[in-house]
Design an enzyme around this catalytic site. Sequence first.
Site, PDB file in Angstrom:
ATOM      1  CB  SER A 207      -0.940   0.019   1.218  1.00 16.04           C
ATOM      2  OG  SER A 207      -0.199  -0.006   2.431  1.00 16.04           O
ATOM      3  CG  HIS A 235      -4.159  -1.803  -0.943  1.00 17.36           C
ATOM      4  ND1 HIS A 235      -4.612  -0.509  -0.824  1.00 17.36           N
ATOM      5  CD2 HIS A 235      -3.731  -2.151   0.299  1.00 17.36           C
ATOM      6  CE1 HIS A 235      -4.470  -0.090   0.413  1.00 17.36           C
ATOM      7  NE2 HIS A 235      -3.942  -1.074   1.119  1.00 17.36           N
ATOM      8  CE  LYS A 266      -7.112  -0.621   1.958  1.00 18.28           C
ATOM      9  NZ  LYS A 266      -7.750  -0.795   3.283  1.00 18.28           N
TER      10      LYS A 266
END
Length: 423
Positions: A207, A235, A266
């Site tokens: 990240s 991610h 996310k």
Amino acid sequence: MTDASQTPDSVALTDVLPNPTPRDLLSKFDGLIAERQALLDTGVRDPFAIVMEEVLSPTLAIIKGRKTILLGTYNYMGMTFDPDVVAAGKYALDKFGAGTTGSRVLNGTYQGHRECEDALREFYDMESAIVFSTGYQANLGVISTLCAKGDYIILDADSHASIYDGCWLGNAEVVRFRHNSVEDLDKRLGRLPVEAGKLVVLEGVYSMLGDIAPLKEMVAVAKKHGAMILCDEAHGMGFFGEHGRGVFEEAGVADDIDFVVGTFSKSVGTVGGFCVSNHPKFEVMRLVTRPYVFTASLPPSVVATAAASIRKLMHAGDKREHLWKNSRRLHQGLRDLGYTLGTPTAQSAIIAVMMPDQAITVATWQALLERGLYVNMARPPATPAGTFLLRCSLCAEHTDEQVTEILATFAAAGRATGVIPQA
């Protein structure tokens, strides 16, 4: 008989020495407090206390009364304002109320929790799925439960804090290898007892820099040494792979991954965490994983929005294509302006703009914000010692015009602070 406590030789120390002052338990942070205050004394806004007064869309918000482009959220697929997702949450809120007030193993499993796990099983094409209250708790619970005393956890040195905390909550031996080094992973696994239980923990996308793991090679090494594999796709979910399952899908190693951990905060656009697996004994985790057993379950409206979003992500090919176009364009544009980036090419939706020191980092961050662009400022300990950067997180809802505006803002801010050359 004389009482020994009355003799001159046994006078209490408190009668001779002054009373000690107990240590302030927060004094260990005095250096950080002083550093933060010095930063604020220069007149900059606090980079870690931004308030969004109003959120207009996945890519726009009002900050300090100004319309601001959001380039520092993890809203990769722009699902937070999707009409179907919002409608599902409103319906569940009206029908099931605001919360469950209980753990999943007691009264905290509603129909929506099962439907959300069904959506995850379908999305990942796996037999089992467990939903946690946060992505942090998913890593904390799964890692600490899988590995006990006598087992080994082998993890990338740049692993997320939730992965490290999962190691510390358990009682296994922790072995770190150099970031993204297949050779170092192989070497360290080779030193461990053959008969010991071993879990290799990898992340699809890291990240801070937005770089991806060489999963194909790492999975082959882990399997050679008899280790099980957990891949964190926090991610990567949504836009990597044919079905958007993550980097492990794109790398073609889905059949060799034992556990996939992820988050709803996310690409899914809400909050929560999960783990999916094909292991035949995986369901026992519901009874033995402390961060699952001993915490309240997600509110019905949250799991409803998550389930609706996950099902839409199964058919989000156009969104994925547009997000990748945005990432490649912004990465190349920033390079052309003269910025130093964390990766040589666009590897994910995260683009790290490297900075020389903290003062320039803060000045550039503020210059961007004053011009209507919000990005994340990252510094140690979130980054390695001496590493400062501005992290950009792109969204599938960023328009071509917004990317043009973002590049123009970076050009003006960078020239104002001297990070890049004048035009």
